[in-house]
Design a protein around this motif. Structure first.
Motif, PDB file in Angstrom:
ATOM      1  N   SER A  86       0.748  -0.866  -0.401  1.00 45.32           N
ATOM      2  CA  SER A  86      -0.367  -0.141   0.104  1.00 45.32           C
ATOM      3  C   SER A  86       0.896   1.228   0.053  1.00 45.32           C
ATOM      4  O   SER A  86       1.874   1.236   0.424  1.00 45.32           O
ATOM      5  N   THR A  87       0.629   1.957  -0.625  1.00 47.09           N
ATOM      6  CA  THR A  87       1.307   3.687  -0.394  1.00 47.09           C
ATOM      7  C   THR A  87       1.233   3.751   1.184  1.00 47.09           C
ATOM      8  O   THR A  87       0.227   3.921   2.206  1.00 47.09           O
ATOM      9  N   LEU A  88       1.982   5.213   0.984  1.00 44.67           N
ATOM     10  CA  LEU A  88       2.540   4.761   2.579  1.00 44.67           C
ATOM     11  C   LEU A  88       1.330   5.923   3.410  1.00 44.67           C
ATOM     12  O   LEU A  88       1.353   5.758   5.137  1.00 44.67           O
ATOM     13  N   ASN A  89       0.998   6.566   2.820  1.00 38.35           N
ATOM     14  CA  ASN A  89      -0.517   7.559   3.229  1.00 38.35           C
ATOM     15  C   ASN A  89      -1.554   7.073   3.535  1.00 38.35           C
ATOM     16  O   ASN A  89      -2.650   7.217   3.559  1.00 38.35           O
ATOM     17  N   MET A  98     -11.485  -2.404   5.218  1.00 36.91           N
ATOM     18  CA  MET A  98     -11.416  -1.229   4.697  1.00 36.91           C
ATOM     19  C   MET A  98     -10.318  -0.331   5.010  1.00 36.91           C
ATOM     20  O   MET A  98      -9.498  -0.618   6.777  1.00 36.91           O
ATOM     21  N   VAL A  99      -9.363   0.220   4.172  1.00 39.81           N
ATOM     22  CA  VAL A  99      -8.465   1.584   4.485  1.00 39.81           C
ATOM     23  C   VAL A  99      -9.090   2.818   4.642  1.00 39.81           C
ATOM     24  O   VAL A  99     -10.137   4.058   3.607  1.00 39.81           O
ATOM     25  N   MET A 100      -8.284   4.052   5.179  1.00 39.16           N
ATOM     26  CA  MET A 100      -8.782   5.593   4.625  1.00 39.16           C
ATOM     27  C   MET A 100      -6.886   6.255   4.425  1.00 39.16           C
ATOM     28  O   MET A 100      -6.130   5.689   4.886  1.00 39.16           O
ATOM     29  N   PRO A 101      -7.083   7.207   3.930  1.00 34.86           N
ATOM     30  CA  PRO A 101      -5.879   8.283   3.333  1.00 34.86           C
ATOM     31  C   PRO A 101      -5.496   9.127   4.878  1.00 34.86           C
ATOM     32  O   PRO A 101      -6.413   9.382   5.299  1.00 34.86           O
ATOM     33  N   LEU A 102      -4.038   9.229   5.159  1.00 37.15           N
ATOM     34  CA  LEU A 102      -4.305  10.774   5.966  1.00 37.15           C
ATOM     35  C   LEU A 102      -3.909  11.605   5.474  1.00 37.15           C
ATOM     36  O   LEU A 102      -3.901  11.143   3.995  1.00 37.15           O
ATOM     37  N   ILE A 103      -4.843  12.466   6.179  1.00 33.67           N
ATOM     38  CA  ILE A 103      -5.322  13.560   5.023  1.00 33.67           C
ATOM     39  C   ILE A 103      -4.577  15.179   5.846  1.00 33.67           C
ATOM     40  O   ILE A 103      -4.418  16.059   5.666  1.00 33.67           O
ATOM     41  N   ASP A 104      -3.881  15.451   6.570  1.00 34.43           N
ATOM     42  CA  ASP A 104      -2.162  16.245   7.435  1.00 34.43           C
ATOM     43  C   ASP A 104      -1.599  16.178   7.366  1.00 34.43           C
ATOM     44  O   ASP A 104      -1.106  14.911   5.960  1.00 34.43           O
ATOM     45  N   GLY A 105      -1.387  17.555   6.620  1.00 28.65           N
ATOM     46  CA  GLY A 105       0.446  17.867   6.949  1.00 28.65           C
ATOM     47  C   GLY A 105       0.638  17.327   5.418  1.00 28.65           C
ATOM     48  O   GLY A 105       1.057  17.441   4.472  1.00 28.65           O
ATOM     49  N   GLY A 106      -0.885  17.935   3.811  1.00 35.09           N
ATOM     50  CA  GLY A 106      -0.374  17.763   2.813  1.00 35.09           C
ATOM     51  C   GLY A 106      -0.778  16.258   2.367  1.00 35.09           C
ATOM     52  O   GLY A 106      -0.184  16.368   1.317  1.00 35.09           O
ATOM     53  N   PHE A 107      -0.939  15.578   2.818  1.00 34.47           N
ATOM     54  CA  PHE A 107      -0.898  14.117   2.326  1.00 34.47           C
ATOM     55  C   PHE A 107      -2.762  14.130   1.658  1.00 34.47           C
ATOM     56  O   PHE A 107      -2.793  12.941   1.257  1.00 34.47           O
ATOM     57  N   GLN A 108      -3.567  14.990   1.873  1.00 29.77           N
ATOM     58  CA  GLN A 108      -4.493  14.963   1.337  1.00 29.77           C
ATOM     59  C   GLN A 108      -3.881  15.570  -0.471  1.00 29.77           C
ATOM     60  O   GLN A 108      -5.105  15.182  -0.997  1.00 29.77           O
ATOM     61  N   TYR A 109      -3.037  16.159  -0.631  1.00 26.42           N
ATOM     62  CA  TYR A 109      -2.767  15.790  -2.549  1.00 26.42           C
ATOM     63  C   TYR A 109      -2.616  14.654  -2.390  1.00 26.42           C
ATOM     64  O   TYR A 109      -1.950  14.829  -4.073  1.00 26.42           O
ATOM     65  N   LEU A 110      -2.038  13.707  -2.360  1.00 27.12           N
ATOM     66  CA  LEU A 110      -0.618  12.417  -2.276  1.00 27.12           C
ATOM     67  C   LEU A 110      -2.033  11.648  -2.881  1.00 27.12           C
ATOM     68  O   LEU A 110      -2.966  11.371  -2.294  1.00 27.12           O
ATOM     69  N   LEU A 111      -2.164  10.322  -3.844  1.00 23.57           N
ATOM     70  CA  LEU A 111      -2.968   9.212  -4.453  1.00 23.57           C
ATOM     71  C   LEU A 111      -2.887   8.194  -3.374  1.00 23.57           C
ATOM     72  O   LEU A 111      -1.775   7.892  -2.676  1.00 23.57           O
TER      73      LEU A 111
END
Length: 118
Positions: A86-89, A98-111
């Motif tokens: 999986s990706t690091l975020n 189920m998975v959730m993306p990290l969205i803090d510190g600029g992570f929201q811009y990464l896939l």
């Protein structure tokens, strides 16, 4: 007579507007004629679209349904997310189902993505 007399005649009954004589009825007649012209335009456009659909159907250009899928379906619970791939975020949630993306510190811009295994 006010500047808005003829415009008010369209919205108010003739008895409540001092300028509602001929100009009010003329305004309403103009509005009715404009509405009729718009309805004719819409009807013509609809007829043109129907004609194009008929032409496309006759020439065989319509989209066909896909053939039914005869492959075996996977069993419930046999699919898992591979967190090592999986990706690091990506953050696992609900016991890894189920998975959730990290969205803090600029992570929201990464896939964010994870590979599933069957």
């Amino acid at each position: 007579s006010s500047h808005f007399g003829s415009a008010l005649a369209c919205f108010l009954p003739p008895s409540s507007c001092s300028d509602a004589g001929t100009s009010g009825s003329a305004s309403m007649a103009d509005a009715a004629a404009a509405t009729e012209v718009e309805e004719k335009k819409e009807k013509k456009v609809q007829e043109d679209q129907d004609e194009k659909m008929d032409d496309a159907q006759e020439s065989g250009e319509r989209e066909k349904d896909a053939a039914p899928d005869a492959r075996a379906k996977i069993k419930a619970g046999s699919c898992e997310l591979n967190m090592a791939d999986s990706t690091l975020n990506v953050m696992p949630a609900t016991n890894g189902k189920m998975v959730m993306p990290l969205i803090d510190g600029g992570f929201q811009y990464l896939l964010a993505g994870s590979r599933a295994t069957v």
